[in-house]
Scaffold this active site. Sequence first.
Site, PDB file in Angstrom:
ATOM      1  N   GLY A  85      -2.276   7.255  15.907  1.00 46.85           N
ATOM      2  CA  GLY A  85      -3.534   8.074  15.967  1.00 46.85           C
ATOM      3  C   GLY A  85      -3.891   8.581  14.681  1.00 46.85           C
ATOM      4  O   GLY A  85      -3.524   8.303  13.493  1.00 46.85           O
ATOM      5  N   GLY A  88       0.891  -1.034  -0.138  1.00 46.02           N
ATOM      6  CA  GLY A  88       0.013   0.095  -0.073  1.00 46.02           C
ATOM      7  C   GLY A  88       0.815   1.243  -0.090  1.00 46.02           C
ATOM      8  O   GLY A  88       0.481   2.400   0.709  1.00 46.02           O
ATOM      9  N   TYR A 129      -6.883   1.867  18.338  1.00 43.46           N
ATOM     10  CA  TYR A 129      -7.867   1.128  18.747  1.00 43.46           C
ATOM     11  C   TYR A 129      -7.755  -0.501  18.620  1.00 43.46           C
ATOM     12  O   TYR A 129      -8.805  -1.268  18.922  1.00 43.46           O
ATOM     13  CB  TYR A 129      -9.516   1.699  18.185  1.00 43.46           C
ATOM     14  CG  TYR A 129      -9.458   1.615  16.683  1.00 43.46           C
ATOM     15  CD1 TYR A 129      -9.403   0.100  16.047  1.00 43.46           C
ATOM     16  CD2 TYR A 129      -9.304   2.697  15.981  1.00 43.46           C
ATOM     17  CE1 TYR A 129      -9.330   0.300  14.713  1.00 43.46           C
ATOM     18  CE2 TYR A 129      -9.452   2.691  14.644  1.00 43.46           C
ATOM     19  CZ  TYR A 129      -9.535   1.578  13.716  1.00 43.46           C
ATOM     20  OH  TYR A 129      -9.571   1.577  12.330  1.00 43.46           O
TER      21      TYR A 129
HETATM   22  C1  HXC Z   1     -21.691  -0.676   5.405  1.00 42.03           C
HETATM   23  C2  HXC Z   1     -20.218  -1.196   3.524  1.00 42.03           C
HETATM   24  C3  HXC Z   1     -19.719   0.344   3.394  1.00 42.03           C
HETATM   25  C4  HXC Z   1     -20.297   1.092   4.426  1.00 42.03           C
HETATM   26  C5  HXC Z   1     -18.601  -0.947   1.997  1.00 42.03           C
HETATM   27  N1  HXC Z   1     -19.585  -1.760   2.608  1.00 42.03           N
HETATM   28  N2  HXC Z   1     -18.808   0.334   2.477  1.00 42.03           N
HETATM   29  N3  HXC Z   1     -21.014  -1.551   4.397  1.00 42.03           N
HETATM   30  N4  HXC Z   1     -20.984   0.826   5.354  1.00 42.03           N
HETATM   31  N5  HXC Z   1     -19.623   2.504   4.562  1.00 42.03           N
HETATM   32  C6  HXC Z   1     -19.929  -3.089   2.399  1.00 42.03           C
HETATM   33  C7  HXC Z   1     -20.340  -3.162   0.904  1.00 42.03           C
HETATM   34  O1  HXC Z   1     -21.707  -3.139   1.111  1.00 42.03           O
HETATM   35  C8  HXC Z   1     -20.060  -4.789   0.446  1.00 42.03           C
HETATM   36  O2  HXC Z   1     -20.997  -5.692   1.185  1.00 42.03           O
HETATM   37  C9  HXC Z   1     -18.655  -4.926   1.115  1.00 42.03           C
HETATM   38  O3  HXC Z   1     -18.550  -4.002   2.255  1.00 42.03           O
HETATM   39  C10 HXC Z   1     -17.621  -4.914   0.384  1.00 42.03           C
HETATM   40  O4  HXC Z   1     -17.766  -4.112  -0.690  1.00 42.03           O
HETATM   41  P1  HXC Z   1     -16.988  -4.105  -1.998  1.00 42.03           P
HETATM   42  O5  HXC Z   1     -17.885  -3.602  -2.953  1.00 42.03           O
HETATM   43  O6  HXC Z   1     -16.414  -5.467  -2.161  1.00 42.03           O
HETATM   44  O7  HXC Z   1     -15.917  -2.920  -1.574  1.00 42.03           O
HETATM   45  P2  HXC Z   1     -15.890  -1.393  -1.700  1.00 42.03           P
HETATM   46  O8  HXC Z   1     -17.017  -0.971  -0.782  1.00 42.03           O
HETATM   47  O9  HXC Z   1     -15.767  -1.084  -3.195  1.00 42.03           O
HETATM   48  O10 HXC Z   1     -14.695  -1.100  -0.893  1.00 42.03           O
HETATM   49  C11 HXC Z   1     -14.275  -1.384   0.331  1.00 42.03           C
HETATM   50  C12 HXC Z   1     -12.660  -1.378   0.584  1.00 42.03           C
HETATM   51  C13 HXC Z   1     -12.391   0.327  -0.282  1.00 42.03           C
HETATM   52  C14 HXC Z   1     -12.022  -2.383  -0.130  1.00 42.03           C
HETATM   53  C15 HXC Z   1     -12.284  -1.435   1.893  1.00 42.03           C
HETATM   54  O11 HXC Z   1     -12.875   1.117   0.822  1.00 42.03           O
HETATM   55  C16 HXC Z   1     -10.716   0.319  -0.242  1.00 42.03           C
HETATM   56  O12 HXC Z   1     -10.332  -0.137  -1.099  1.00 42.03           O
HETATM   57  N6  HXC Z   1     -10.032   0.863   0.880  1.00 42.03           N
HETATM   58  C17 HXC Z   1      -8.730   1.073   0.811  1.00 42.03           C
HETATM   59  C18 HXC Z   1      -8.369   2.112   1.358  1.00 42.03           C
HETATM   60  C19 HXC Z   1      -8.560   2.648   2.984  1.00 42.03           C
HETATM   61  O13 HXC Z   1      -9.684   1.936   3.268  1.00 42.03           O
HETATM   62  N7  HXC Z   1      -8.083   3.301   3.404  1.00 42.03           N
HETATM   63  C20 HXC Z   1      -8.161   3.761   4.979  1.00 42.03           C
HETATM   64  C21 HXC Z   1      -7.358   3.136   5.819  1.00 42.03           C
HETATM   65  S1  HXC Z   1      -7.463   3.920   7.357  1.00 42.03           S
HETATM   66  P3  HXC Z   1     -22.361  -6.297   0.409  1.00 42.03           P
HETATM   67  O14 HXC Z   1     -22.841  -7.471   1.096  1.00 42.03           O
HETATM   68  O15 HXC Z   1     -23.039  -5.281   0.335  1.00 42.03           O
HETATM   69  O16 HXC Z   1     -21.605  -6.649  -0.892  1.00 42.03           O
HETATM   70  C22 HXC Z   1      -7.350   2.883   8.686  1.00 42.03           C
HETATM   71  C23 HXC Z   1      -7.084   3.317  10.113  1.00 42.03           C
HETATM   72  C24 HXC Z   1      -7.667   4.580  10.463  1.00 42.03           C
HETATM   73  O17 HXC Z   1      -7.366   1.717   8.480  1.00 42.03           O
HETATM   74  C25 HXC Z   1      -7.706   5.003  11.944  1.00 42.03           C
HETATM   75  C26 HXC Z   1      -8.221   6.646  11.738  1.00 42.03           C
HETATM   76  C27 HXC Z   1      -7.835   7.445  13.007  1.00 42.03           C
HETATM   77  P1  NAP Z   2      -4.450   4.696   2.512  1.00 41.52           P
HETATM   78  O1  NAP Z   2      -3.856   5.885   1.610  1.00 41.52           O
HETATM   79  O2  NAP Z   2      -5.914   4.616   2.009  1.00 41.52           O
HETATM   80  O3  NAP Z   2      -3.800   3.529   2.441  1.00 41.52           O
HETATM   81  C1  NAP Z   2      -4.038   2.313   2.270  1.00 41.52           C
HETATM   82  C2  NAP Z   2      -3.372   1.633   1.298  1.00 41.52           C
HETATM   83  O4  NAP Z   2      -3.643   0.028   1.166  1.00 41.52           O
HETATM   84  C3  NAP Z   2      -3.722   1.866  -0.391  1.00 41.52           C
HETATM   85  O5  NAP Z   2      -2.463   2.677  -1.039  1.00 41.52           O
HETATM   86  C4  NAP Z   2      -4.047   0.708  -1.067  1.00 41.52           C
HETATM   87  O6  NAP Z   2      -3.892   0.814  -2.225  1.00 41.52           O
HETATM   88  C5  NAP Z   2      -3.737  -0.374  -0.230  1.00 41.52           C
HETATM   89  N1  NAP Z   2      -4.634  -1.443  -0.251  1.00 41.52           N
HETATM   90  C6  NAP Z   2      -5.898  -1.598   0.015  1.00 41.52           C
HETATM   91  N2  NAP Z   2      -6.374  -2.944  -0.024  1.00 41.52           N
HETATM   92  C7  NAP Z   2      -5.227  -3.476  -0.487  1.00 41.52           C
HETATM   93  C8  NAP Z   2      -5.147  -4.925  -1.118  1.00 41.52           C
HETATM   94  N3  NAP Z   2      -5.982  -5.849  -1.017  1.00 41.52           N
HETATM   95  N4  NAP Z   2      -3.712  -5.344  -1.467  1.00 41.52           N
HETATM   96  C9  NAP Z   2      -2.719  -4.461  -1.361  1.00 41.52           C
HETATM   97  N5  NAP Z   2      -2.761  -3.174  -1.254  1.00 41.52           N
HETATM   98  C10 NAP Z   2      -3.976  -2.766  -0.597  1.00 41.52           C
HETATM   99  O7  NAP Z   2      -4.859   5.058   3.928  1.00 41.52           O
HETATM  100  P2  NAP Z   2      -3.586   5.357   5.245  1.00 41.52           P
HETATM  101  O8  NAP Z   2      -4.135   6.179   6.076  1.00 41.52           O
HETATM  102  O9  NAP Z   2      -2.190   6.067   4.612  1.00 41.52           O
HETATM  103  O10 NAP Z   2      -3.417   4.203   5.869  1.00 41.52           O
HETATM  104  C11 NAP Z   2      -1.940   3.358   6.110  1.00 41.52           C
HETATM  105  C12 NAP Z   2      -2.104   2.593   7.052  1.00 41.52           C
HETATM  106  O11 NAP Z   2      -1.929   3.512   8.324  1.00 41.52           O
HETATM  107  C13 NAP Z   2      -3.076   1.548   7.189  1.00 41.52           C
HETATM  108  O12 NAP Z   2      -2.595   0.416   7.816  1.00 41.52           O
HETATM  109  C14 NAP Z   2      -3.982   2.287   8.242  1.00 41.52           C
HETATM  110  O13 NAP Z   2      -4.871   1.297   8.794  1.00 41.52           O
HETATM  111  C15 NAP Z   2      -2.904   2.678   9.027  1.00 41.52           C
HETATM  112  N6  NAP Z   2      -3.512   3.985  10.188  1.00 41.52           N
HETATM  113  C16 NAP Z   2      -3.808   5.222   9.434  1.00 41.52           C
HETATM  114  C17 NAP Z   2      -4.188   6.173  10.095  1.00 41.52           C
HETATM  115  C18 NAP Z   2      -4.376   7.604   9.760  1.00 41.52           C
HETATM  116  O14 NAP Z   2      -5.014   8.455  10.683  1.00 41.52           O
HETATM  117  N7  NAP Z   2      -4.099   7.729   8.670  1.00 41.52           N
HETATM  118  C19 NAP Z   2      -4.642   6.030  11.715  1.00 41.52           C
HETATM  119  C20 NAP Z   2      -4.093   4.804  12.053  1.00 41.52           C
HETATM  120  C21 NAP Z   2      -3.832   3.720  11.230  1.00 41.52           C
HETATM  121  P3  NAP Z   2      -4.568   0.223  -3.507  1.00 41.52           P
HETATM  122  O15 NAP Z   2      -5.751   0.959  -3.649  1.00 41.52           O
HETATM  123  O16 NAP Z   2      -3.863   0.710  -4.880  1.00 41.52           O
HETATM  124  O17 NAP Z   2      -4.569  -1.133  -3.222  1.00 41.52           O
END
Ligand code: HXC
Ligand code: NAP
Length: 284
Positions: free
Chosen positions: A191, A16, A149
């Site tokens: 965080g 990622g 968390y």
């Molecule tokens: C309820 C949801 C939903 C939502 C998706 N789903 N979004 N349900 N509320 N908001 C459900 C869908 O309905 C579906 O189920 C299932 O999840 C999977 O959906 P997909 O279509 O396969 O996936 P999609 O919704 O397109 O994408 C989900 C994802 C995408 C793959 C997780 O968001 C992604 O690529 N994320 C990568 C980047 C990311 O999330 N970064 C954040 C990291 S931050 P059904 O049964 O309806 O088909 C982090 C820490 C944060 O982790 C801490 C901050 C302080």
């Molecule tokens: P982000 O930019 O959305 O990074 C998530 C990355 O994961 C994306 O580059 C995405 O790239 C990759 N990814 C998602 N699904 C994948 C898969 N199946 N295979 C390979 N790569 C995949 O979010 P971020 O905030 O920088 O988060 C980075 C890390 O920090 C995560 O572990 C997150 O939980 C952690 N974190 C973030 C925060 C915050 O405040 N930002 C806080 C606590 C923890 P592709 O879409 O190209 O696959």
Amino acid sequence: MFQADLLKGKTIFITGGGTGLGKSMAKRFLELQAQVIIASRKIERLEATVGELQAETGGQILALALDVRDYQAVESALDSALNSFGRVDILINNAAGNFVSPTEALSPKAFDVIVDIVLRGSYNTTLAFGKHWIHQKQTARVLNIVTTYASTGSGFVVPSAIAKSGVQTLTRSLAVEWAKYGITMNAIAPGPFPTQGAWDRLLPPGLEKQFIERIPLKRVGDHLELANLAAYLVSDQSEYINGEIITIDGGEWLKGAGEFNFLDALTQEEWLAMEQQVRKANRK
Ligand code: HXC
Ligand code: NAP
């Protein structure tokens, strides 16, 4: 804050790494003279990051398309990295997926999609890289990016909390089991650090100010702060740190944990009134 060549001779594989914190770590590692591989699903975005970071740092960086949920794909990506750089010394499990939702509104698939990326993905990469390192008799380091968390649990991000706590357990388990092979493992629990991926999926509109006010330092994290911590934790200088989860959150989670921390909202007048109330009670 570091020697300019702190990471010289190290090859670092970041899952990622095309966006957000992964990209910021990649940049810092290149500045410190590491070779870097960034691997995720969207190859166009990775290529754009490679172009940008090469121009900024002049370092050696390679993009690989990879879905961490697929174990065979992880093995192929490792082979490609070895073909390009000859060795990989450090794995960073940074890829993640997340969204906020009341848990009762989730479908079973919503749980699968998050747990498969975060927990199964980290297991897949760690297993494939670990087998390779053990076979090669090579020392190595793994750094997992979890969340605060993962330790406390949190409502509204339950699949992520479960998956991240699994990654935390993976960290502590293999730190012990694989130390005999010279493979050490730590985690960073960040965080809030603004990234598009996290902010778009986790922060309800209009609540950003309230979200930041809760943090004792009254600010979000700077990407460079996290990247520097990561650089230290993958460097030879931190070799004796093994199995630790290091929090970088401005005191956020502790504030939530302390029963009386909410009193920081009291005004000077309210504190005076409170003091009088306590002194009066003492005299009874
Ligand atoms: C309820 C949801 C939903 C939502 C998706 N789903 N979004 N349900 N509320 N908001 C459900 C869908 O309905 C579906 O189920 C299932 O999840 C999977 O959906 P997909 O279509 O396969 O996936 P999609 O919704 O397109 O994408 C989900 C994802 C995408 C793959 C997780 O968001 C992604 O690529 N994320 C990568 C980047 C990311 O999330 N970064 C954040 C990291 S931050 P059904 O049964 O309806 O088909 C982090 C820490 C944060 O982790 C801490 C901050 C302080
Ligand atoms: P982000 O930019 O959305 O990074 C998530 C990355 O994961 C994306 O580059 C995405 O790239 C990759 N990814 C998602 N699904 C994948 C898969 N199946 N295979 C390979 N790569 C995949 O979010 P971020 O905030 O920088 O988060 C980075 C890390 O920090 C995560 O572990 C997150 O939980 C952690 N974190 C973030 C925060 C915050 O405040 N930002 C806080 C606590 C923890 P592709 O879409 O190209 O696959």
